[in-house]
Design an enzyme around this catalytic site. Structure first.
Site, mmCIF file in Angstrom:
data_model
loop_
_atom_site.group_PDB
_atom_site.id
_atom_site.type_symbol
_atom_site.label_atom_id
_atom_site.label_comp_id
_atom_site.label_asym_id
_atom_site.label_seq_id
_atom_site.Cartn_x
_atom_site.Cartn_y
_atom_site.Cartn_z
ATOM 1 N N GLU A 60 0.371 2.300 -6.929
ATOM 2 C CA GLU A 60 0.660 3.127 -8.100
ATOM 3 C C GLU A 60 1.044 4.557 -7.689
ATOM 4 O O GLU A 60 1.831 5.216 -8.356
ATOM 5 C CB GLU A 60 -0.612 3.161 -8.960
ATOM 6 C CG GLU A 60 -0.411 3.485 -10.383
ATOM 7 C CD GLU A 60 -1.752 3.477 -11.127
ATOM 8 O OE1 GLU A 60 -1.760 3.026 -12.272
ATOM 9 O OE2 GLU A 60 -2.770 3.922 -10.574
ATOM 10 N N GLU B 277 -2.279 -8.795 5.227
ATOM 11 C CA GLU B 277 -2.193 -7.764 6.278
ATOM 12 C C GLU B 277 -3.182 -6.680 5.890
ATOM 13 O O GLU B 277 -2.930 -5.916 4.963
ATOM 14 C CB GLU B 277 -0.776 -7.168 6.320
ATOM 15 C CG GLU B 277 0.301 -8.142 6.723
ATOM 16 C CD GLU B 277 0.330 -8.424 8.215
ATOM 17 O OE1 GLU B 277 -0.470 -7.828 8.960
ATOM 18 O OE2 GLU B 277 1.163 -9.243 8.626
ATOM 19 N N SER C 215 -6.192 -2.842 1.997
ATOM 20 C CA SER C 215 -7.512 -2.801 2.620
ATOM 21 C C SER C 215 -8.146 -4.191 2.685
ATOM 22 O O SER C 215 -7.803 -5.085 1.908
ATOM 23 C CB SER C 215 -8.413 -1.864 1.819
ATOM 24 O OG SER C 215 -8.560 -2.369 0.509
ATOM 25 N N GLU D 15 -12.651 2.151 8.908
ATOM 26 C CA GLU D 15 -11.354 2.830 8.832
ATOM 27 C C GLU D 15 -11.507 4.225 8.264
ATOM 28 O O GLU D 15 -12.073 4.393 7.189
ATOM 29 C CB GLU D 15 -10.442 2.055 7.886
ATOM 30 C CG GLU D 15 -9.458 1.176 8.581
ATOM 31 C CD GLU D 15 -8.366 0.690 7.633
ATOM 32 O OE1 GLU D 15 -8.654 0.387 6.458
ATOM 33 O OE2 GLU D 15 -7.225 0.614 8.089
ATOM 34 N N CYS E 187 -2.190 1.645 9.841
ATOM 35 C CA CYS E 187 -3.177 0.593 10.093
ATOM 36 C C CYS E 187 -3.316 0.286 11.577
ATOM 37 O O CYS E 187 -4.313 -0.278 11.995
ATOM 38 C CB CYS E 187 -2.826 -0.650 9.302
ATOM 39 S SG CYS E 187 -1.129 -1.148 9.548
ATOM 40 N N PRO F 45 0.825 -1.218 0.000
ATOM 41 C CA PRO F 45 0.000 0.000 0.000
ATOM 42 C C PRO F 45 0.861 1.272 0.000
ATOM 43 O O PRO F 45 2.083 1.191 0.041
ATOM 44 C CB PRO F 45 -0.752 -0.119 1.323
ATOM 45 C CG PRO F 45 0.255 -0.755 2.241
ATOM 46 C CD PRO F 45 1.112 -1.664 1.389
ATOM 47 N N TRP F 46 0.203 2.415 0.049
ATOM 48 C CA TRP F 46 0.906 3.703 -0.083
ATOM 49 C C TRP F 46 1.245 4.364 1.225
ATOM 50 O O TRP F 46 1.905 5.399 1.256
ATOM 51 C CB TRP F 46 0.078 4.683 -0.924
ATOM 52 C CG TRP F 46 -1.390 4.741 -0.530
ATOM 53 C CD1 TRP F 46 -2.427 4.171 -1.215
ATOM 54 C CD2 TRP F 46 -1.978 5.370 0.618
ATOM 55 N NE1 TRP F 46 -3.617 4.392 -0.550
ATOM 56 C CE2 TRP F 46 -3.371 5.131 0.574
ATOM 57 C CE3 TRP F 46 -1.464 6.119 1.691
ATOM 58 C CZ2 TRP F 46 -4.247 5.607 1.555
ATOM 59 C CZ3 TRP F 46 -2.336 6.589 2.667
ATOM 60 C CH2 TRP F 46 -3.710 6.334 2.583
ATOM 61 N N LYS G 115 4.484 -5.455 -6.343
ATOM 62 C CA LYS G 115 3.760 -4.341 -6.957
ATOM 63 C C LYS G 115 3.459 -3.305 -5.887
ATOM 64 O O LYS G 115 2.608 -3.515 -5.029
ATOM 65 C CB LYS G 115 2.445 -4.802 -7.588
ATOM 66 C CG LYS G 115 1.857 -3.721 -8.481
ATOM 67 C CD LYS G 115 0.352 -3.736 -8.580
ATOM 68 C CE LYS G 115 -0.342 -2.952 -7.524
ATOM 69 N NZ LYS G 115 -0.183 -1.478 -7.575
ATOM 70 N N PRO G 116 4.169 -2.166 -5.921
ATOM 71 C CA PRO G 116 3.846 -1.108 -4.963
ATOM 72 C C PRO G 116 2.557 -0.419 -5.366
ATOM 73 O O PRO G 116 2.082 -0.587 -6.495
ATOM 74 C CB PRO G 116 5.030 -0.144 -5.083
ATOM 75 C CG PRO G 116 5.619 -0.389 -6.431
ATOM 76 C CD PRO G 116 5.240 -1.784 -6.850
HETATM 77 P P1 NAP Z 1 -5.700 -0.856 -1.154
HETATM 78 O O1 NAP Z 1 -6.547 0.097 -1.860
HETATM 79 O O2 NAP Z 1 -6.288 -2.130 -0.675
HETATM 80 O O3 NAP Z 1 -4.472 -1.169 -2.107
HETATM 81 C C1 NAP Z 1 -3.369 -1.957 -1.677
HETATM 82 C C2 NAP Z 1 -2.613 -2.459 -2.890
HETATM 83 O O4 NAP Z 1 -3.442 -3.357 -3.626
HETATM 84 C C3 NAP Z 1 -2.207 -1.356 -3.869
HETATM 85 O O5 NAP Z 1 -0.925 -1.669 -4.373
HETATM 86 C C4 NAP Z 1 -3.280 -1.483 -4.944
HETATM 87 O O6 NAP Z 1 -2.851 -0.999 -6.209
HETATM 88 C C5 NAP Z 1 -3.468 -2.989 -4.981
HETATM 89 N N1 NAP Z 1 -4.721 -3.453 -5.584
HETATM 90 C C6 NAP Z 1 -5.893 -2.767 -5.743
HETATM 91 N N2 NAP Z 1 -6.810 -3.564 -6.338
HETATM 92 C C7 NAP Z 1 -6.226 -4.765 -6.558
HETATM 93 C C8 NAP Z 1 -6.665 -6.000 -7.120
HETATM 94 N N3 NAP Z 1 -7.907 -6.170 -7.573
HETATM 95 N N4 NAP Z 1 -5.782 -7.032 -7.184
HETATM 96 C C9 NAP Z 1 -4.539 -6.898 -6.691
HETATM 97 N N5 NAP Z 1 -4.061 -5.755 -6.157
HETATM 98 C C10 NAP Z 1 -4.901 -4.696 -6.069
HETATM 99 O O7 NAP Z 1 -5.000 -0.181 0.113
HETATM 100 P P2 NAP Z 1 -4.337 1.265 0.152
HETATM 101 O O8 NAP Z 1 -5.440 2.251 -0.044
HETATM 102 O O9 NAP Z 1 -3.159 1.291 -0.750
HETATM 103 O O10 NAP Z 1 -3.758 1.287 1.650
HETATM 104 C C11 NAP Z 1 -4.530 1.540 2.770
HETATM 105 C C12 NAP Z 1 -5.015 0.243 3.401
HETATM 106 O O11 NAP Z 1 -3.894 -0.592 3.732
HETATM 107 C C13 NAP Z 1 -5.728 0.447 4.706
HETATM 108 O O12 NAP Z 1 -6.875 -0.369 4.723
HETATM 109 C C14 NAP Z 1 -4.718 -0.015 5.754
HETATM 110 O O13 NAP Z 1 -5.264 -0.428 6.963
HETATM 111 C C15 NAP Z 1 -4.051 -1.117 5.049
HETATM 112 N N6 NAP Z 1 -2.743 -1.390 5.667
HETATM 113 C C16 NAP Z 1 -2.601 -2.517 6.439
HETATM 114 C C17 NAP Z 1 -1.383 -2.788 7.052
HETATM 115 C C18 NAP Z 1 -1.197 -4.019 7.900
HETATM 116 O O14 NAP Z 1 -0.064 -4.320 8.244
HETATM 117 N N7 NAP Z 1 -2.230 -4.750 8.252
HETATM 118 C C19 NAP Z 1 -0.304 -1.936 6.858
HETATM 119 C C20 NAP Z 1 -0.482 -0.804 6.071
HETATM 120 C C21 NAP Z 1 -1.707 -0.546 5.463
HETATM 121 P P3 NAP Z 1 -3.136 0.511 -6.744
HETATM 122 O O15 NAP Z 1 -3.505 1.337 -5.549
HETATM 123 O O16 NAP Z 1 -1.849 0.875 -7.359
HETATM 124 O O17 NAP Z 1 -4.226 0.407 -7.742
HETATM 125 MG MG MG Z 2 -6.804 2.299 -2.006
#
Ligand code: NAP
Ligand code: MG
Length: 496
Positions: free
Chosen positions: A178, A250, A229, A384, A284, A150-151, A175-176
């Site tokens: 985007e 995670e 997420s 969240e 998170c 995630p970012w 894959k980080p």
């Molecule tokens: P996200 O929207 O779920 O995206 C995470 C990653 O998944 C991004 O690289 C995203 O790519 C990719 N992705 C999106 N759709 C996908 C699909 N259909 N198939 C495969 N990959 C896909 O999360 P975020 O908005 O980046 O980060 C915030 C979330 O991360 C929060 O819910 C937070 O709680 C969670 N988080 C959890 C932890 C932990 O240790 N539990 C740590 C940090 C963050 P793109 O965005 O490039 O499209």
């Molecule tokens: Mg997102």
């Protein structure tokens, strides 16, 4: 603004093949800091092929060889830490004080931790359990790992995936997000500089629904590790099921912060402010729901409000800034929308709840926000926010506190504040979360595991527990009798 090659495949930076230009933004100013071309499915294929080709050599390197390379990598990272710090701050709008004091040193410590544990991978058993055989356990790499990050902490989240995987002899395609690929790409380059062979670590940058999806589906990927997420994590798990891949998730969090009446009020108030505003609340494990026992409630709210007033929101690159911007204007709209709906539902905004006046134009800033009088079942308490928002609610009995703390779908982290050891012991036992802090909230350490319960996912990052995700356990059972006629054959036939 620079033109960047946003893929790192087989040891080199490459242009993506999607033909679609990606703009990488500094969200604290809204300026474009780099442009490049995103990956498509063919880049995923190339990265997986590179990881597959590198696997036999890397998996059969001795633990000492892998450890030496990781130690050299830590040296390269130390030498380039100022560059990594500036880039992490800029790409995330993150206060540079945080990148400098937390993100980058945390990553370097992780590299040195996994350099040492790489030499301690062991199986538990070696013995004659049947009497007629020696059993032993081999721990073997799983293969090519597909990871998605995630970012919010771009480099730390990438490191938590890459390090245990490569320390255990796997190769990886990451894959980080985007929005934030730049430090992951630099991380992979520094690995090459340290001598880690080409193909061991590959990075593909592109849209999750295309590039992430292709990685999860890929037949040559043996395991998927995902941080993000809960919604996307469920999709990833469902896709991975199609090819029976191992999955490590995670996911989201909604950490409770439970303050009992005998807690040190000043310590708890300071902890709540730091724990809810770290990384502008895009953490998170951030403290999101403070439950405060009635006798302390009024004073706690007042003190948290005072301390929030001291937090300096401002440009990410200013060392005096405490809190930078959110990751994007879109994320700020999400946060503001949740706060506005909470108010419509009857909650009170004690501090913040708005865009600050004196921050740079075009930046995605939002004020530290304190909310009271929200209902336990309301959106702001259950979902969240992922922004600088703390909700404080009162409770009366210890039983009630535990029930409220456990009353969301999530279970990543929590804290309990009290000077009574029996109270904190009970809380650590009964709160359903992967980490429970006592009289603190947020610190993490390489030696200890990080991972969730419930809708926060399963599996562990960091610590030697992460090797359970990134290794296969093989049982080897060797006959030690040398006899042709073994006793158990009588179950099938009784020949002499
Ligand atoms: P996200 O929207 O779920 O995206 C995470 C990653 O998944 C991004 O690289 C995203 O790519 C990719 N992705 C999106 N759709 C996908 C699909 N259909 N198939 C495969 N990959 C896909 O999360 P975020 O908005 O980046 O980060 C915030 C979330 O991360 C929060 O819910 C937070 O709680 C969670 N988080 C959890 C932890 C932990 O240790 N539990 C740590 C940090 C963050 P793109 O965005 O490039 O499209
Ligand atoms: Mg997102």
């Amino acid at each position: 603004m620079s033109q960047e090659k946003l893929q790192f495949i087989a040891g080199e930076r490459r242009e993506g093949s999607s033909g679609k230009e990606l703009s990488i933004i500094d969200p604290s100013t809204g300026e474009t800091i780099a442009t490049g071309v995103g990956a498509d499915v063919s880049d995923v294929d190339a990265a997986v092929a590179a990881a597959k080709a590198a696997l036999p050599g890397w998996a059969s390197a001795t633990p000492a060889e892998r450890s030496d390379l990781l130690l050299r990598w830590a040296d390269v990272l130390r030498a380039r830490s100022a560059e990594l710090t500036a880039l992490e701050s800029r790409n995330g709008g993150k206060a540079i004080k945080l990148a400098d004091g937390f993100d980058i040193p945390g990553v370097i410590d992780n590299v040195t931790f996994f350099a040492t544990t790489a030499r301690n991978l062991e199986g538990k058993a070696s013995g004659e359990y049947s009497g007629d055989h020696t059993s032993s356990i081999r721990r073997e790499p799983v293969g090519v790992i597909g990871s998605i990050s995630p970012w919010n902490y771009p480099l730390q989240m990438a490191a938590w995936k890459i390090l245990p995987a490569v320390a255990a002899g796997n190769t990886i395609v990451l894959k980080p997000a985007e929005l934030t690929p730049l430090t992951s790409l630099l991380f992979a380059e520094t690995a090459k500089e340290a001598g880690i062979p080409d193909g061991v670590i590959n990075i593909v940058t592109g849209r999750g629904s295309v590039v992430g999806q292709a990685l999860v589906e890929h037949p040559d990927v043996s395991m998927v590790s995902f941080t993000g997420s809960t919604t996307v994590g469920k999709q990833v798990a469902a896709t991975a099921a199609g090819s029976v891949k191992r999955v490590h998730l995670e996911l989201g969090g909604k950490a409770p912060f439970v303050v009992f009446e005998d807690a040190d009020l000043e310590a708890a108030a300071r902890g709540a402010v730091a724990g809810s505003l770290i990384n502008a609340g895009q953490d998170c494990t951030a403290a999101t729901r403070a439950y405060v026992q009635r006798p302390l409630y009024e004073n706690f709210v007042r003190r948290v409000a005072e301390l929030m007033d001291e937090v300096k929101v401002g440009p990410a690159d200013d060392m005096d800034t405490d809190m930078g911007s959110l990751i994007s204007i879109k994320q700020r709209e999400h946060v503001a929308g949740m706060v506005d709906r909470a108010v419509e539902a009857g909650a009170k905004v004690v501090r913040g709840g708005r865009i600050p006046d004196h921050t740079p134009q075009g930046g995605a800033y939002y004020e530290p926000t304190l909310i009271t009088d929200a209902a336990q079942d309301s959106e702001i308490v259950q979902e969240e926010v992922f922004g600088p928002v703390l909700v404080v609610l009162p409770f009366d009995t210890d039983d009630e506190a535990i029930t409220l703390a456990n009353d969301t779908p999530y279970g990543l982290a929590a804290s309990a504040w009290s000077s009574n050891v029996f109270r904190t012991q009970r809380a650590t036992r009964e709160i359903q979360a992967g980490c429970v802090w006592v009289n603190d909230h947020i610190p993490i350490i390489s030696e200890m595991p990080h991972g969730g319960y419930k809708a926060s996912g399963f599996g562990k990052d960091m610590s030697t527990y992460s090797f359970d995700e990134y290794t296969n356990v093989k049982h080897v059972m060797s006959d030690i009798t040398g006899e042709a006629h073994k006793g158990w054959h009588d179950l099938i036939f009784t020949g002499h």
